[in-house]
Design a protein around this motif. Structure first.
Motif, PDB file in Angstrom:
ATOM      1  N   ASP A 145     -35.993  20.543   5.322  1.00 51.00           N
ATOM      2  CA  ASP A 145     -34.786  21.192   5.851  1.00 51.00           C
ATOM      3  C   ASP A 145     -33.783  21.323   4.714  1.00 51.00           C
ATOM      4  N   VAL A 146     -33.748  22.489   4.101  1.00 51.58           N
ATOM      5  CA  VAL A 146     -32.918  22.701   2.914  1.00 51.58           C
ATOM      6  C   VAL A 146     -31.456  22.877   3.322  1.00 51.58           C
ATOM      7  N   PHE A 147     -30.567  22.183   2.619  1.00 51.40           N
ATOM      8  CA  PHE A 147     -29.133  22.373   2.863  1.00 51.40           C
ATOM      9  C   PHE A 147     -28.513  22.960   1.612  1.00 51.40           C
ATOM     10  N   LEU A 148     -27.882  24.133   1.768  1.00 55.08           N
ATOM     11  CA  LEU A 148     -27.162  24.757   0.672  1.00 55.08           C
ATOM     12  C   LEU A 148     -25.697  24.878   1.051  1.00 55.08           C
ATOM     13  N   PHE A 149     -24.834  24.587   0.089  1.00 57.58           N
ATOM     14  CA  PHE A 149     -23.399  24.670   0.331  1.00 57.58           C
ATOM     15  C   PHE A 149     -22.924  26.118   0.194  1.00 57.58           C
ATOM     16  N   ALA A 150     -21.787  26.416   0.785  1.00 56.42           N
ATOM     17  CA  ALA A 150     -21.178  27.739   0.656  1.00 56.42           C
ATOM     18  C   ALA A 150     -20.550  27.845  -0.726  1.00 56.42           C
ATOM     19  N   ASP A 151     -21.382  28.074  -1.718  1.00 52.58           N
ATOM     20  CA  ASP A 151     -20.959  28.098  -3.115  1.00 52.58           C
ATOM     21  C   ASP A 151     -21.941  28.972  -3.880  1.00 52.58           C
ATOM     22  N   SER A 152     -21.765  29.064  -5.196  1.00 58.60           N
ATOM     23  CA  SER A 152     -22.669  29.888  -6.001  1.00 58.60           C
ATOM     24  C   SER A 152     -24.046  29.252  -6.094  1.00 58.60           C
ATOM     25  N   VAL A 153     -25.023  30.073  -6.479  1.00 58.55           N
ATOM     26  CA  VAL A 153     -26.381  29.571  -6.667  1.00 58.55           C
ATOM     27  C   VAL A 153     -26.379  28.481  -7.739  1.00 58.55           C
ATOM     28  N   ALA A 154     -25.657  28.737  -8.841  1.00 61.47           N
ATOM     29  CA  ALA A 154     -25.610  27.766  -9.936  1.00 61.47           C
ATOM     30  C   ALA A 154     -25.004  26.446  -9.483  1.00 61.47           C
TER      31      ALA A 154
ATOM     32  N   THR B 154     -25.881  22.320 -17.949  1.00 65.22           N
ATOM     33  CA  THR B 154     -25.447  23.610 -18.481  1.00 65.22           C
ATOM     34  C   THR B 154     -26.132  24.768 -17.762  1.00 65.22           C
ATOM     35  N   ARG B 155     -25.561  25.963 -17.952  1.00 63.83           N
ATOM     36  CA  ARG B 155     -26.160  27.161 -17.374  1.00 63.83           C
ATOM     37  C   ARG B 155     -27.562  27.398 -17.975  1.00 63.83           C
ATOM     38  N   GLU B 156     -27.712  27.091 -19.249  1.00 58.51           N
ATOM     39  CA  GLU B 156     -29.021  27.264 -19.894  1.00 58.51           C
ATOM     40  C   GLU B 156     -30.072  26.370 -19.246  1.00 58.51           C
ATOM     41  N   GLN B 157     -29.709  25.139 -18.927  1.00 52.92           N
ATOM     42  CA  GLN B 157     -30.654  24.229 -18.271  1.00 52.92           C
ATOM     43  C   GLN B 157     -31.037  24.744 -16.886  1.00 52.92           C
ATOM     44  N   ILE B 158     -30.049  25.296 -16.170  1.00 53.12           N
ATOM     45  CA  ILE B 158     -30.310  25.840 -14.837  1.00 53.12           C
ATOM     46  C   ILE B 158     -31.298  26.999 -14.927  1.00 53.12           C
ATOM     47  N   ILE B 159     -31.056  27.907 -15.872  1.00 47.99           N
ATOM     48  CA  ILE B 159     -31.932  29.073 -16.026  1.00 47.99           C
ATOM     49  C   ILE B 159     -33.339  28.646 -16.434  1.00 47.99           C
ATOM     50  N   GLU B 160     -33.427  27.672 -17.347  1.00 46.49           N
ATOM     51  CA  GLU B 160     -34.732  27.197 -17.790  1.00 46.49           C
ATOM     52  C   GLU B 160     -35.504  26.576 -16.629  1.00 46.49           C
ATOM     53  N   ALA B 161     -34.819  25.773 -15.797  1.00 46.92           N
ATOM     54  CA  ALA B 161     -35.476  25.164 -14.639  1.00 46.92           C
ATOM     55  C   ALA B 161     -35.923  26.230 -13.646  1.00 46.92           C
TER      56      ALA B 161
ATOM     57  N   GLY C 224     -40.242  29.534 -11.285  1.00 53.13           N
ATOM     58  CA  GLY C 224     -40.633  30.908 -10.981  1.00 53.13           C
ATOM     59  C   GLY C 224     -39.627  31.606 -10.102  1.00 53.13           C
ATOM     60  N   ALA C 225     -38.380  31.093 -10.064  1.00 49.53           N
ATOM     61  CA  ALA C 225     -37.351  31.663  -9.187  1.00 49.53           C
ATOM     62  C   ALA C 225     -36.348  32.511  -9.945  1.00 49.53           C
ATOM     63  N   HIS C 226     -36.448  32.535 -11.270  1.00 52.86           N
ATOM     64  CA  HIS C 226     -35.454  33.255 -12.083  1.00 52.86           C
ATOM     65  C   HIS C 226     -35.386  34.736 -11.704  1.00 52.86           C
ATOM     66  N   ASP C 227     -36.542  35.348 -11.496  1.00 55.21           N
ATOM     67  CA  ASP C 227     -36.556  36.789 -11.221  1.00 55.21           C
ATOM     68  C   ASP C 227     -35.823  37.138  -9.934  1.00 55.21           C
ATOM     69  N   PHE C 228     -36.052  36.352  -8.865  1.00 53.73           N
ATOM     70  CA  PHE C 228     -35.373  36.692  -7.600  1.00 53.73           C
ATOM     71  C   PHE C 228     -33.881  36.375  -7.672  1.00 53.73           C
ATOM     72  N   ILE C 229     -33.503  35.367  -8.467  1.00 56.41           N
ATOM     73  CA  ILE C 229     -32.078  35.008  -8.561  1.00 56.41           C
ATOM     74  C   ILE C 229     -31.300  36.095  -9.285  1.00 56.41           C
TER      75      ILE C 229
ATOM     76  N   GLY D  49     -24.645  39.414  -8.487  1.00 59.34           N
ATOM     77  CA  GLY D  49     -23.972  38.364  -9.234  1.00 59.34           C
ATOM     78  C   GLY D  49     -24.919  37.353  -9.854  1.00 59.34           C
ATOM     79  N   GLY D  50     -26.201  37.454  -9.552  1.00 56.51           N
ATOM     80  CA  GLY D  50     -27.169  36.541 -10.156  1.00 56.51           C
ATOM     81  C   GLY D  50     -26.900  35.089  -9.799  1.00 56.51           C
ATOM     82  N   TYR D  51     -26.756  34.264 -10.817  1.00 59.02           N
ATOM     83  CA  TYR D  51     -26.533  32.827 -10.592  1.00 59.02           C
ATOM     84  C   TYR D  51     -25.141  32.538 -10.016  1.00 59.02           C
ATOM     85  N   ASP D  52     -24.261  33.539 -10.061  1.00 60.28           N
ATOM     86  CA  ASP D  52     -22.922  33.385  -9.470  1.00 60.28           C
ATOM     87  C   ASP D  52     -22.855  33.928  -8.048  1.00 60.28           C
ATOM     88  N   TYR D  53     -23.996  34.339  -7.514  1.00 56.59           N
ATOM     89  CA  TYR D  53     -24.036  34.839  -6.131  1.00 56.59           C
ATOM     90  C   TYR D  53     -23.584  33.751  -5.168  1.00 56.59           C
ATOM     91  N   LYS D  54     -22.647  34.104  -4.286  1.00 59.24           N
ATOM     92  CA  LYS D  54     -22.094  33.131  -3.342  1.00 59.24           C
ATOM     93  C   LYS D  54     -23.044  32.984  -2.147  1.00 59.24           C
TER      94      LYS D  54
END
Length: 587
Positions: A428-437, A448-455, A460-465, A470-475
């Motif tokens: 049961d995934v819980f996500l906050f009302a905030d950006s993806v990052a 860091t943002r670089e660590q997030i992108i590398e992970a 294999g989720a980088h392409d859909f994000i 807004g990419g990683y800043d998508y709310k």
């Protein structure tokens, strides 16, 4: 939906002392508020005295020059009272809001550290009421309650002193209706005590009802329960309305009674005072001043009742808030160990665990996971799989036995260190009302943002994000409502990966995703597990065949243990479960 009724006292010295601890950082504001309160009480009778002096010495003597001077003095006095009242209101409001800001931080900090067992039996809506509306009520103790009560009492004392000094006989005449006033006030206070407690109770009930039903809106709509739940809400809402109406009804009776008593006092003043004036034993200015004094006596008494109710409501709210703060259901953080490295060896040594006493969920569980190994837990719903990982992270405490990490009891580790060592991906995934990052890093500035992108790339989720607006800043909307179940699960998996855990726990982490997404996650899992101790809970046996060790749980007991091939050779519970799944899949 109901909760135990708390019968608050109008004045509780112990609770007040506890609240005053939160006033200490703002003692300067508190002292200024008290000084301004004393000033307001001290100058309260000044205007009637000036009116009396002006009428007797200047108006009746037709002294226009003196009258002008007195009018200027009165204007100056009114301006001074306005300025004092402005700063008094500003200071008391600032004090009240500062205190509840600190209290709200303390309550939230305490709630976030309570063990999960507390939330198993406490409605979330009730905690929201404590953190929001109950704290606002406490603010009124300082802005409209305690300091104002002190000011009104001081004003009464000062005005009565001036009245007795001016004419004690006239004062006694004016105070003849006072016993009626005191009696009416006492009856009203007791009635309002019960009414306000009902109001607070139904506010908490409504908050709890709304929180539960809005969170479970999907279930309500899936089963077409809208009409039934609406009837329940109408009942609760009607009770809330009735409690408010009852409180307002008491007000509608009380204030006209006070006006009648005031009119009686004024009539007695006019009757006795006019006889004294006609007999030339009293000046007209004294009568006019006493008319003003009557309003200044009865108005504070009338308002004192309302302020006592404010104080009483604040005490009830304070009692409820401190009941939360006094809740001793935190996981004891007595451990101090904080080693620089963790190998990841896990040992369960004759562990017994129950959510409720003697209703055992885990019974005499023993096993060992070597560093870097993968353990899989399988079994029917309620077998104890999730409980096993919950006690590993000390969300719940074991009743008997011990759990060791690298040969050390987990209770000896510093709690936050232990939990940072273990990353868990839940079904049961819980996500906050905030950006993806932010949902990935949980606002940890060390990530860091670089660590997030590398992970994300590893998962294999980088392409859909990056395809999101807004990419990683998508709310992300609340609970990830604008993402698919698979996308939300991938983000939660990146969250675990980016925190670089020494121990990885996957609780049905692939059960909510489609086959394609499951493939992405499975490949990321294989990479992530290298060099890490892992515990997997899964109903899909295809995801655990590579596990070094598989434990079959049934009703809290270990029934079988071994590798995939070993368990198939046993021809027991695991073999039957395996055959059932793969035969039903047509394999």
């Amino acid at each position: 939906m109901s909760e135990p009724q708390i019968t608050g006292k109008t004045y509780d010295a112990h609770l007040l002392r506890r609240m005053m601890r939160y006033v200490r950082p703002y003692k300067g504001i508190f002292v200024v508020s008290v000084v301004l309160t004393i000033l307001m009480a001290g100058i309260a009778p000044a205007l009637p005295m000036l009116v009396e002096y002006t009428l007797d010495r200047f108006i009746l003597q037709n002294d226009t020059d003196g009258l002008r001077l007195m009018l200027l003095l009165m204007l100056g006095l009114l301006l001074l009272q306005t300025v004092i009242r402005y700063y008094h209101t500003l200071m008391t409001s600032t004090l009240g809001q500062s205190v509840i800001r600190d209290l709200r931080i303390a309550v939230f900090n305490h709630i976030t550290r309570l063990r999960l067992k507390y939330f198993d039996h406490t409605p979330i809506g009730r905690l929201i009421t404590r953190t929001i509306s109950d704290l606002e009520t406490i603010a009124n103790i300082f802005s409209e309650g305690l300091i104002q009560i002190i000011g009104d009492i001081l004003q009464l004392v000062v005005i009565l002193g001036v009245m007795f000094y001016t004419d004690w006989r006239l004062t006694f005449i004016v105070l003849i209706p006072m016993p009626l006033m005191i009696g009416a006030t006492y009856v009203f206070k007791e009635a309002m005590k019960s009414a306000f407690q009902d109001v607070r109770q139904w506010v908490a009930n409504l908050n709890t009802f709304l929180q539960e039903h809005i969170s479970g809106i999907g279930i309500i709509q899936y089963f077409a329960r809208e009409e039934q739940e609406m009837r329940k809400f109408k009942t609760a809402n009607a009770e809330h309305r009735n409690a408010h109406i009852r409180a307002n009804w008491y007000f509608s009776i009380f204030f006209p009674v006070i006006e009648i008593i005031m009119a009686i006092a004024l009539g007695l003043l006019v009757w006795y005072g006019s006889k004294q004036v006609l007999a030339d034993e009293l000046s007209p200015g004294v009568i006019v001043a006493f008319i003003m004094y009557i309003n200044m006596i009865f108005r504070p008494i009338r308002e004192l009742v309302d302020k006592f109710n404010t104080l009483q409501m604040g005490m009830v709210s304070a009692e409820r808030i401190f009941a939360v703060l006094d809740t001793n259901e935190q996981t004891p953080n007595t451990g101090t160990k904080h080693p620089s490295t963790i190998r990841g060896e896990i040992i369960f040594d004759k562990v017994w665990f129950a959510y409720d006493e003697e209703k055992w969920v885990l019974k005499d569980i023993s096993f060992k996971v070597n560093p870097g190994e993968t353990l899989a837990l399988v079994g029917a719903t309620g077998a104890g799989k999730s409980s096993t990982i919950n006690i590993l992270s000390r969300f719940y405490e074991v009743n008997r036995g011990a759990i060791q990490l690298d040969g050390t009891d987990i209770r000896e580790y510093e709690l936050n260190y232990l939990r940072r060592t273990i990353a868990t991906v839940l079904q049961d995934v819980f996500l906050f009302a905030d950006s993806v990052a932010s949902n990935i890093s949980l606002n940890d500035p060390a990530i860091t943002r670089e660590q997030i992108i590398e992970a994300a790339k590893q998962v294999g989720a980088h392409d859909f994000i990056i395809r999101l607006p807004g990419g990683y800043d998508y709310k992300v909307q609340e609970r990830g409502a604008t993402l698919s179940a698979g996308q939300a699960q991938l983000i939660s998996f990146i969250r675990a990966l980016v925190h670089d855990p020494k121990i990885l726990v996957l609780d049905e982490a692939t059960s909510s995703v489609d086959t394609e997404t499951e493939g992405l996650i499975q490949r990321a899992i294989d990479t992530l597990m290298k060099g890490r101790t892992s515990i997997i809970i899964a109903h899909r046996l295809s995801t655990i065949q590579k596990a070094d060790k598989i434990i079959v749980l049934d009703k809290g007991e270990v029934k079988e243990m071994g590798s995939h091939q070993e368990l198939l050779r046993i021809d027991g519970y695991y073999k039957r479960l395996y055959d059932l799944q793969f035969h039903s899949a047509g394999i």
